[in-house]
Design a protein around this motif. Structure first.
Motif, mmCIF file in Angstrom:
data_model
loop_
_atom_site.group_PDB
_atom_site.id
_atom_site.type_symbol
_atom_site.label_atom_id
_atom_site.label_comp_id
_atom_site.label_asym_id
_atom_site.label_seq_id
_atom_site.Cartn_x
_atom_site.Cartn_y
_atom_site.Cartn_z
ATOM 1 N N VAL A 330 0.847 -1.204 0.000
ATOM 2 C CA VAL A 330 0.000 0.000 0.000
ATOM 3 C C VAL A 330 0.872 1.240 0.000
ATOM 4 O O VAL A 330 0.679 2.172 -0.796
ATOM 5 C CB VAL A 330 -0.945 0.001 1.224
ATOM 6 C CG1 VAL A 330 -1.609 1.356 1.387
ATOM 7 C CG2 VAL A 330 -2.000 -1.090 1.080
ATOM 8 N N LEU A 424 -5.772 5.562 3.562
ATOM 9 C CA LEU A 424 -5.474 4.157 3.787
ATOM 10 C C LEU A 424 -3.971 3.963 4.005
ATOM 11 O O LEU A 424 -3.544 3.192 4.870
ATOM 12 C CB LEU A 424 -5.935 3.332 2.578
ATOM 13 C CG LEU A 424 -5.838 1.814 2.688
ATOM 14 C CD1 LEU A 424 -6.703 1.308 3.836
ATOM 15 C CD2 LEU A 424 -6.281 1.172 1.378
ATOM 16 N N ALA A 441 -7.789 -2.630 2.445
ATOM 17 C CA ALA A 441 -6.764 -2.067 1.560
ATOM 18 C C ALA A 441 -6.724 -2.809 0.238
ATOM 19 O O ALA A 441 -6.647 -2.190 -0.841
ATOM 20 C CB ALA A 441 -5.405 -2.146 2.250
#
Length: 507
Positions: A330, A424, A441
């Motif tokens: 991420v 996020l 995510a």
């Protein structure tokens, strides 16, 4: 330095001494001979240089003289620095079968006591009619689980009591399958306690001398006596086995293929300075790359040091996804955009296009001062009492730079980085990465078409990612990871010997 010696026993650990010659006991009746020794008066003497080639199946009358060649060889190990071990653990078998060397532990313990070692423990991991393995059960087919547990408890206890700085293992006798377990258990508990583990072997000096003498004439009896002094066994540290390196190669390849670059280095780092194991430097480069550390000198895998930061960022995301490291993936996905933006900025001629003097690293100055539109792209900072302008990489500045750079693919990628995705990134960076958050995510990244819907997801497969890299001039971006893995695979495989070279050796 506190040292713990762990030693196994076998049929040749206790030998009979008759008229200055040592004799091995017959293997088939070794246990019966040990029973008789236990009932008779005996003493342990120094190991004679001369050894009889024939094993004996009966004991002479009277008091017995015994010797312990392998133990004495171990105690001569130069690693002891002329000091005796602080503590000794003898791992033995005391079974009732005729071939079992069931009294060897007692003789070795006496020899150690005679030498001045007081802390000696004996542990029998097989007794009565027990077998090492149980072919009827897959899990016990090589070594029964109860035997492994018994050995584990004994070694753990010995390490805990001795608190050694070094654990020295001499599996010079006994059963090969059990010895392999003992060596690894010793390494395990040594590592757990912060100690160094060493494994010893005792080559048969008399056999080696016999081989040397086979090509010599034996007409000089005095020379024979002189040569006999060379027949004293001496323990040496275990030689590096090629199988160890080969096993490490496939383990590293398996981990690398799954994206676990740091784990791969952890699995092979102990081989780094072993002769013939130079291939480990490739795994070290990958680990440095994965950790975003300066890559060790000599790296010649170009993609790992690619001049485009976006290429390196994309590879890290791809490998993190393979490894199931969602937080890093991420973070890396957002970093990929930022890296691509900086790649374009580093190509910019700020003097011509912005009227600015300086560099990205040191900051800029303007002869006329930045205009209002430029003030969105630069931010003023004070360094050492001097005002300079740095690249504005906050959200307002990024938007302004995207307008000026006019890179459509990069802008399209940026549009997918919604506020939710940026939040996020902050969540996975600063909060506990719970399974629920990781699943959230994954879904968010897949819905934004930044990750594929494969299992595990892929990054370089996505058209948005490929477009950004292609716009930067990167060829075949979809193959970046596969080409890297192919290069690594080629480096870690053993190269077969060319047929022409093999024929030369044969001739």
């Amino acid at each position: 330095m506190t040292k713990l010696l762990i030693m196994t026993t076998g049929q040749t650990d206790v030998q009979l001494v008759v008229n200055g010659v040592r004799k091995e006991l017959d293997g088939k009746t070794c246990g019966k001979l040990h029973d008789e020794i236990e009932k008779r008066p005996w003493r342990v003497v120094d190991v004679p240089a001369r050894k009889d080639d024939q094993r004996i199946s009966g004991l002479p009358d009277g008091d017995l003289s015994l010797c312990t060649p392998k133990l004495d060889a171990v105690l001569r190990f130069e690693g002891f620095n002329q000091e005796l071990p602080s503590a000794v653990l003898i791992l033995e078998t005391r079974r009732t079968i005729d071939s079992d060397p069931r009294y060897a532990g007692a003789v070795l313990k006496q020899r150690l006591r005679d030498k001045g070692v007081s802390e000696v423990q004996r542990h029998a991991f097989l007794e009565d009619q027990e077998t090492l393995e149980d072919p009827e059960k897959d899990a016990d087919a090589v070594v029964r689980g109860s035997v492994v547990l018994s050995l584990s408890q004994a070694i753990a206890s010995a390490v805990e009591q001795a608190k050694p700085k070094e654990v020295i293992v001499a599996t010079t006798g006994g059963m090969a399958a059990a010895n392999a377990v003992i060596e690894e258990l010793a390494r395990l508990y040594a590592e757990a306690s912060g100690a160094i583990a060493k494994v010893l072997e005792v080559p048969d000096a008399s056999a080696a001398q016999k081989s040397d003498d086979s090509d010599k004439k034996d007409d000089d009896s005095d020379k024979k006596d002189d040569d006999s002094d060379k027949k004293i066994d001496r323990a040496v540290e275990e030689k590096f086995h090629p199988a160890t390196g080969i096993r490490a190669r496939w383990q590293a390849l398996s981990l690398i293929r799954k994206g676990n670059l740091l784990a791969a280095w952890g699995a092979v780092s102990h081989l780094e300075n072993q002769p013939g194991q130079e291939w480990t430097k490739v795994v070290r480069w990958l680990a440095d790359f994965a950790a975003s550390l300066p890559i060790a000198n000599g790296c010649d895998i170009e993609v790992l040091t690619h001049p485009k930061m976006a290429v390196r960022a994309a590879l890290r995301v791809e490998l993190a996804l393979r490894a199931g490291d969602v937080p890093r993936a991420v973070h890396g996905t957002v970093a990929f955009f930022e890296s691509a933006l900086w790649d374009w900025l580093r190509q910019r001629d700020f003097t011509t296009e912005d009227g600015a003097s300086g560099s990205i690293e040191e900051g800029f100055t303007f002869s006329q001062g930045p205009n209002k539109e430029q003030e969105n792209r630069f931010r003023k900072v004070t360094r050492n009492g001097r005002e300079i302008w740095k690249i504005n990489d906050f959200n307002k500045g990024v938007k302004a730079w995207l307008e000026v750079l006019d890179k459509r693919k990069l802008r399209a990628f940026k549009e997918k980085l919604s506020d939710d995705i940026r939040e996020l990134r902050n969540d996975v960076a600063h909060n506990e990465p719970t399974p629920e958050l990781m699943q959230k995510a994954r879904v968010a990244m897949q819905d934004a078409e930044l990750w594929s819907r494969d299992d595990p997801p892929q990054f370089l497969k996505q058209p948005l990612v490929q477009a950004v890299l292609t716009e930067l001039g990167v060829e075949e971006p979809n193959l970046l990871c596969e080409k890297l893995l192919e290069t690594v695979r080629a480096r870690l495989l053993l190269s077969p010997q060319p047929a022409s070279d093999a024929k030369k050796e044969e001739t």
